[in-house]
Design a protein around this motif. Structure first.
Motif, PDB file in Angstrom:
ATOM      1  N   SER A 259      24.590 -82.051  40.267  1.00 17.21           N
ATOM      2  CA  SER A 259      23.169 -82.368  40.096  1.00 17.21           C
ATOM      3  C   SER A 259      22.484 -81.375  39.173  1.00 17.21           C
ATOM      4  O   SER A 259      21.620 -81.742  38.377  1.00 17.21           O
ATOM      5  CB  SER A 259      22.464 -82.363  41.460  1.00 17.21           C
ATOM      6  OG  SER A 259      22.792 -83.492  42.219  1.00 17.21           O
ATOM      7  N   TRP A 260      22.877 -80.109  39.273  1.00 21.45           N
ATOM      8  CA  TRP A 260      22.174 -79.048  38.553  1.00 21.45           C
ATOM      9  C   TRP A 260      22.471 -79.055  37.063  1.00 21.45           C
ATOM     10  O   TRP A 260      21.881 -78.289  36.313  1.00 21.45           O
ATOM     11  CB  TRP A 260      22.528 -77.699  39.163  1.00 21.45           C
ATOM     12  CG  TRP A 260      21.516 -76.638  38.864  1.00 21.45           C
ATOM     13  CD1 TRP A 260      21.686 -75.524  38.108  1.00 21.45           C
ATOM     14  CD2 TRP A 260      20.150 -76.612  39.306  1.00 21.45           C
ATOM     15  NE1 TRP A 260      20.524 -74.790  38.050  1.00 21.45           N
ATOM     16  CE2 TRP A 260      19.563 -75.433  38.774  1.00 21.45           C
ATOM     17  CE3 TRP A 260      19.371 -77.459  40.096  1.00 21.45           C
ATOM     18  CZ2 TRP A 260      18.238 -75.092  39.014  1.00 21.45           C
ATOM     19  CZ3 TRP A 260      18.050 -77.116  40.328  1.00 21.45           C
ATOM     20  CH2 TRP A 260      17.498 -75.949  39.796  1.00 21.45           C
TER      21      TRP A 260
ATOM     22  N   ARG B 265      21.606 -81.394  35.226  1.00 20.71           N
ATOM     23  CA  ARG B 265      20.538 -82.197  34.630  1.00 20.71           C
ATOM     24  C   ARG B 265      19.230 -81.407  34.558  1.00 20.71           C
ATOM     25  O   ARG B 265      19.034 -80.461  35.317  1.00 20.71           O
ATOM     26  CB  ARG B 265      20.303 -83.462  35.464  1.00 20.71           C
ATOM     27  CG  ARG B 265      21.517 -84.337  35.621  1.00 20.71           C
ATOM     28  CD  ARG B 265      21.229 -85.489  36.581  1.00 20.71           C
ATOM     29  NE  ARG B 265      20.957 -85.012  37.923  1.00 20.71           N
ATOM     30  CZ  ARG B 265      20.520 -85.786  38.909  1.00 20.71           C
ATOM     31  NH1 ARG B 265      20.271 -87.068  38.689  1.00 20.71           N
ATOM     32  NH2 ARG B 265      20.304 -85.301  40.112  1.00 20.71           N
TER      33      ARG B 265
ATOM     34  N   LEU C 290      16.025 -80.957  35.869  1.00 20.18           N
ATOM     35  CA  LEU C 290      15.264 -81.385  37.047  1.00 20.18           C
ATOM     36  C   LEU C 290      13.882 -80.755  37.053  1.00 20.18           C
ATOM     37  O   LEU C 290      13.691 -79.631  36.593  1.00 20.18           O
ATOM     38  CB  LEU C 290      16.018 -81.006  38.319  1.00 20.18           C
ATOM     39  CG  LEU C 290      17.425 -81.586  38.473  1.00 20.18           C
ATOM     40  CD1 LEU C 290      18.087 -81.038  39.736  1.00 20.18           C
ATOM     41  CD2 LEU C 290      17.397 -83.104  38.513  1.00 20.18           C
ATOM     42  N   SER C 291      12.919 -81.486  37.585  1.00 19.46           N
ATOM     43  CA  SER C 291      11.553 -80.991  37.675  1.00 19.46           C
ATOM     44  C   SER C 291      10.955 -81.437  39.004  1.00 19.46           C
ATOM     45  O   SER C 291      11.442 -82.396  39.617  1.00 19.46           O
ATOM     46  CB  SER C 291      10.708 -81.536  36.514  1.00 19.46           C
ATOM     47  OG  SER C 291       9.413 -80.985  36.532  1.00 19.46           O
ATOM     48  N   THR C 292       9.918 -80.736  39.452  1.00 19.46           N
ATOM     49  CA  THR C 292       9.277 -81.067  40.721  1.00 19.46           C
ATOM     50  C   THR C 292       7.768 -81.002  40.564  1.00 19.46           C
ATOM     51  O   THR C 292       7.233 -80.068  39.956  1.00 19.46           O
ATOM     52  CB  THR C 292       9.707 -80.097  41.838  1.00 19.46           C
ATOM     53  OG1 THR C 292      11.121 -80.153  42.013  1.00 19.46           O
ATOM     54  CG2 THR C 292       9.036 -80.463  43.157  1.00 19.46           C
TER      55      THR C 292
ATOM     56  N   THR D  47      11.521 -77.705  46.998  1.00 19.73           N
ATOM     57  CA  THR D  47      11.922 -78.403  45.767  1.00 19.73           C
ATOM     58  C   THR D  47      13.340 -78.925  45.946  1.00 19.73           C
ATOM     59  O   THR D  47      14.274 -78.421  45.324  1.00 19.73           O
ATOM     60  CB  THR D  47      11.843 -77.464  44.547  1.00 19.73           C
ATOM     61  OG1 THR D  47      12.670 -76.318  44.790  1.00 19.73           O
ATOM     62  CG2 THR D  47      10.418 -77.017  44.283  1.00 19.73           C
TER      63      THR D  47
ATOM     64  N   ILE E 286      16.807 -81.028  45.722  1.00 20.13           N
ATOM     65  CA  ILE E 286      17.522 -81.470  44.524  1.00 20.13           C
ATOM     66  C   ILE E 286      18.033 -82.890  44.711  1.00 20.13           C
ATOM     67  O   ILE E 286      18.744 -83.172  45.683  1.00 20.13           O
ATOM     68  CB  ILE E 286      18.696 -80.518  44.229  1.00 20.13           C
ATOM     69  CG1 ILE E 286      18.183 -79.088  44.039  1.00 20.13           C
ATOM     70  CG2 ILE E 286      19.470 -80.980  43.003  1.00 20.13           C
ATOM     71  CD1 ILE E 286      19.286 -78.062  43.916  1.00 20.13           C
TER      72      ILE E 286
ATOM     73  N   THR F 160      17.853 -90.484  40.822  1.00 18.96           N
ATOM     74  CA  THR F 160      16.833 -89.942  39.929  1.00 18.96           C
ATOM     75  C   THR F 160      15.740 -89.198  40.673  1.00 18.96           C
ATOM     76  O   THR F 160      15.156 -88.256  40.145  1.00 18.96           O
ATOM     77  CB  THR F 160      16.193 -91.083  39.112  1.00 18.96           C
ATOM     78  OG1 THR F 160      17.210 -91.761  38.383  1.00 18.96           O
ATOM     79  CG2 THR F 160      15.155 -90.567  38.129  1.00 18.96           C
TER      80      THR F 160
ATOM     81  N   SER G 129      10.814 -84.497  43.381  1.00 17.32           N
ATOM     82  CA  SER G 129      11.746 -83.927  42.402  1.00 17.32           C
ATOM     83  C   SER G 129      12.381 -85.074  41.628  1.00 17.32           C
ATOM     84  O   SER G 129      12.708 -86.110  42.210  1.00 17.32           O
ATOM     85  CB  SER G 129      12.826 -83.103  43.108  1.00 17.32           C
ATOM     86  OG  SER G 129      12.248 -82.021  43.810  1.00 17.32           O
TER      87      SER G 129
ATOM     88  N   ASP H 169      14.739 -86.414  37.849  1.00 20.33           N
ATOM     89  CA  ASP H 169      15.547 -86.192  36.655  1.00 20.33           C
ATOM     90  C   ASP H 169      14.649 -86.441  35.447  1.00 20.33           C
ATOM     91  O   ASP H 169      14.253 -87.579  35.184  1.00 20.33           O
ATOM     92  CB  ASP H 169      16.741 -87.152  36.661  1.00 20.33           C
ATOM     93  CG  ASP H 169      17.667 -86.947  35.468  1.00 20.33           C
ATOM     94  OD1 ASP H 169      17.267 -86.267  34.505  1.00 20.33           O
ATOM     95  OD2 ASP H 169      18.784 -87.485  35.501  1.00 20.33           O
ATOM     96  N   HIS H 170      14.352 -85.371  34.709  1.00 16.14           N
ATOM     97  CA  HIS H 170      13.377 -85.479  33.615  1.00 16.14           C
ATOM     98  C   HIS H 170      13.904 -86.294  32.438  1.00 16.14           C
ATOM     99  O   HIS H 170      13.148 -86.675  31.538  1.00 16.14           O
ATOM    100  CB  HIS H 170      12.965 -84.075  33.140  1.00 16.14           C
ATOM    101  CG  HIS H 170      11.534 -83.976  32.745  1.00 16.14           C
ATOM    102  ND1 HIS H 170      10.891 -84.917  31.976  1.00 16.14           N
ATOM    103  CD2 HIS H 170      10.585 -83.039  33.025  1.00 16.14           C
ATOM    104  CE1 HIS H 170       9.641 -84.567  31.783  1.00 16.14           C
ATOM    105  NE2 HIS H 170       9.423 -83.427  32.414  1.00 16.14           N
TER     106      HIS H 170
END
Length: 408
Positions: A209-210, A212, A214-216, A340, A342, A348, A380, A382-383
């Motif tokens: 996952s990491w 990608r 990622l944003s929150t 936050t 994941i 997504t 959270s 996937d940007h």
């Protein structure tokens, strides 16, 4: 008497092996068709292996706590001529073992070494665990390694991520075999135990996952309407289920918000399938509620109780944990206000709900402060698949639905 083999089944997509955790029969026991006789553990769950036909256990050929690949013969049943004709007695051919590549300059990044008869890719940033999925681990630190170090890592099933804290003493910060052995010696002097399959599975998923961007984002939500609505329902849904239902409705209105970007294609799901994070022993399971936008709160409550019981027994199968487009995590049950979380590698979005707390809120009609139960809620994402604006509108709609639970 004819014999029928008991085969390690394909326990789920991408699952290549399982560990024997319980053997419920012994030689001489009579069994019926489809009887659960052996429990096996994968990185997803504990599942039962059943008999292919009725008969008598002739022998069990595997041992507890040992790991075997899919297709392994676990034992044999003495069966009738008719059943034996349906199941050919055979043992699968073991996969050929690859030898450690010689230290050829300019090809050090391509070498592969066997480890306990499991395939481990040893290129920079890659490793292959029991689940058969690559584990990207591109990091700074222990990156430059000699072929000899890589062969030793493969033997021990280590990835570059495991050596992130090792500072190389060789030329150009290269990690030497001495650095590696020194690191291993320090570990031997510490308390340690082998990670469970589920713990390893969670770690594997989070590494992937990491990779990608990622944003929150987060905001607050008034929980009083949901708490009041809950009192009028039987059975009474938890606040996490209100959040799940709200997210399902919001995604049904805007399904593009949960679309996945794969290559240059935007992949749209045909069903609003949402997972809910459930704490299990030494890990987390995420069973998926199919068609969550079409499942009432009452049905969600009943289904959730069933899933909790299965999770405590670690009996949630891999099929029940795949195919979701988003997940809800109610970390408020642990007293946490903010988080936050994941998203899973194949999802997504992840909606997080914090603990509710009484706070003063200004009431214009009464011209005074009044108490309300407020919680922090996060999304959270996937940007690559959704931007801040789209995520904000989705979260705002979830909050509107939570504060108007009659719409749920």
């Amino acid at each position: 008497m004819p014999q029928v083999p008991i085969i390690m089944p394909q326990l789920g997509e991408s699952i290549a092996e399982a560990t024997i955790v319980d053997i419920k029969v012994k030689p001489g026991d009579k069994v019926v068709d489809d009887q659960e006789i052996i429990d096996v553990e994968t990185n997803k769950a504990v599942m039962g292996v059943t008999t292919p036909c009725k008969g008598k256990i002739d022998r069990i050929t595997v041992e507890l706590k040992e790991t075997y690949p899919v297709g392994t013969v676990l034992g044999y049943i003495e069966a009738s001529e008719q059943d034996a004709a349906r199941f050919a007695k055979h043992a699968p051919t073991p996969p050929p073992q690859k030898e450690v590549a010689e230290e050829i300059p300019a090809r050090a990044d391509q070498e592969i070494a066997p480890a306990r008869e499991r395939k481990i890719a040893t290129r920079d940033g890659d490793g292959e665990r029991a689940g058969g999925l690559p584990v990207p681990a591109i990091i700074k630190g222990a990156t430059f390694m000699s072929p000899r170090v890589r062969a030793r890592m493969a033997e021990l099933q280590l990835t570059t991520a495991d050596l992130a804290g090792v500072m190389g003493t060789g030329a150009g910060n290269r990690v030497t075999i001495k650095d590696l052995e020194s690191f291993l010696h320090k570990i031997e002097n510490q308390t340690a135990h082998e990670a469970s399959k589920i713990r390893a599975g969670v770690a594997d998923a989070m590494r992937r996952s990491w990779t990608r961007p990622l944003s929150t984002i987060g905001s607050s939500v008034n929980l009083d309407p949901a708490l009041q609505d809950r009192q009028s329902r039987d059975p009474k849904p938890g606040l996490g289920l209100y959040a799940l239902r709200a997210l399902a409705f919001a995604l049904a209105e805007n399904p593009a918000a949960a679309a996945k970007l794969i290559g240059n294609s935007v992949v749209q799901s045909n069903s609003i399938d949402i997972g809910i994070a459930v704490e299990a022993e030494d890990g987390i399971m995420v069973p998926v509620i199919r068609g969550a936008d079409k499942t009432s709160l009452a049905d969600l409550t009943t289904k959730y109780k069933e899933l909790i019981d299965l999770a405590r027994q670690r009996r949630i199968s891999p099929d029940m944990q795949t195919g979701g487009i988003a997940t809800v995590s109610n970390f408020g049950i642990f007293g946490m206000e903010w988080g936050t979380p994941i998203p899973l590698p194949d999802q997504t979005l992840l909606l997080g709900l914090g603990v509710g707390k009484k706070v003063p809120s200004w009431d214009d009609a009464k011209t005074q402060f009044v108490p309300k139960t407020e919680a922090q809620i996060t999304l959270s994402f996937d940007h690559r698949s959704i931007d801040g604006g789209g995520a904000s509108r989705l979260l705002k709609r979830v909050i509107e639905l939570l504060e108007n639970p009659k719409e749920l």
